[in-house]
Write an enzyme that holds these catalytic residues in place. Structure first.
Site, short mmCIF file in Angstrom:
data_model
loop_
_atom_site.label_atom_id
_atom_site.label_comp_id
_atom_site.label_asym_id
_atom_site.label_seq_id
_atom_site.Cartn_x
_atom_site.Cartn_y
_atom_site.Cartn_z
N HIS A 1 5.39 -4.36 -10.33
CA HIS A 1 6.23 -4.86 -9.22
C HIS A 1 7.04 -3.72 -8.62
CE1 HIS A 1 8.95 -7.60 -7.04
NE2 HIS A 1 9.90 -6.77 -7.44
N GLU A 2 7.66 -2.90 -9.47
CA GLU A 2 8.44 -1.78 -8.95
C GLU A 2 7.54 -0.77 -8.24
OE1 GLU A 2 11.49 -2.08 -8.76
OE2 GLU A 2 11.64 -3.80 -10.13
N HIS B 1 7.06 -1.77 -4.75
CA HIS B 1 8.12 -1.31 -3.84
C HIS B 1 7.86 0.12 -3.38
CE1 HIS B 1 10.71 -4.75 -3.94
NE2 HIS B 1 10.89 -4.71 -5.24
#
Length: 235
Positions: free
Chosen positions: A103-104, A107
């Site tokens: 998920h990071e 980003h």
């Protein structure tokens, strides 16, 4: 006098539901993360390795990954292209760790591609910080002062509206990062199909916390507006 305004009827039918939703969301993310933290990935890939592979798969050629203290303190800093992974994610080979790390990395991919909602969110950071620090003091001071100083209360409400706007803009950014993460974990063969389902559940639970934060911010704004309107009606 301002105590009356903060603990009137709006506190019970607006803030109590918001508190309950927040507690449910936090409980859900903690329990889901804990459940899949006990399930190791077949490829034995760590959170750090997953973050790097997802980022590379998404076309990010320059990324730094570091370990940070705490639990679920994971984040991506676009200012220095750094993914910070918490102690429970960085070196763990669990499905939860891989999902959160991916998920990071999502980003990081957004930042590299110039994802538009992400640009809006970044632009709102300075004004949101300003609004979050000044809104409550202005509202409280305005409620203490006589009614003719209501403009101070409304100035505080306007500043708090910036916080609400930031929360709402954050939603598509977070959902998109999770979508990118799941797609990369699948397409790059990092997780097997059944493991991917576990990662989806972890990220869905995490998404609930952002929904809860937006819900709480909106209800808080509504409460401030009602308090200000009720005060004006007491003239």
């Amino acid at each position: 006098m301002y105590g009356f305004y903060f603990f009137n009827f709006t506190y019970f039918w607006i803030m109590v539901p918001a508190l309950i939703v927040t507690m449910i969301a936090q409980s859900r993310v903690n329990s889901t993360f804990a459940k899949y933290s006990r399930v190791r990935t077949m490829n034995q890939i760590t959170g750090e390795e997953a973050a790097e592979r997802v980022a590379r798969f998404g076309g990010v050629n320059r990324i730094f990954i570091k370990r940070v203290a705490g639990n679920l303190t994971d984040n991506f800093d676009p200012r220095n292209d750094t993914i910070s992974l918490s102690e429970s994610v960085y070196s763990s080979v669990s499905i939860s760790a891989v999902g959160v790390a991916a998920h990071e990395a999502g980003h990081a991919i957004q930042n590299a591609e110039g994802y538009f909602p992400n640009k809006i969110r970044a632009a709102l950071v300075p004004v949101t910080n300003f609004g979050s620090h000044l809104s409550m003091p202005l509202i409280i001071i305005g409620l203490i002062l006589p009614v003719q100083y209501d403009f101070i209360v409304y100035a505080g409400i306007i500043l708090y509206s910036l916080v609400v706007l930031f929360q709402l803009v954050t939603l598509p950014v977070e959902f998109n990062a999770s979508s990118r993460a799941i797609r990369a974990l699948n397409d790059a063969g990092i997780l097997y199909p059944d493991e991917l389902e576990g990662a989806k559940k972890v990220l869905r639970a995490a998404a609930m916390t952002y929904l809860a934060a937006s819900f709480t911010a909106l209800l808080t704004l509504l409460r401030f507006v009602l308090i200000a309107g009720n005060r004006r009606g007491r003239r």
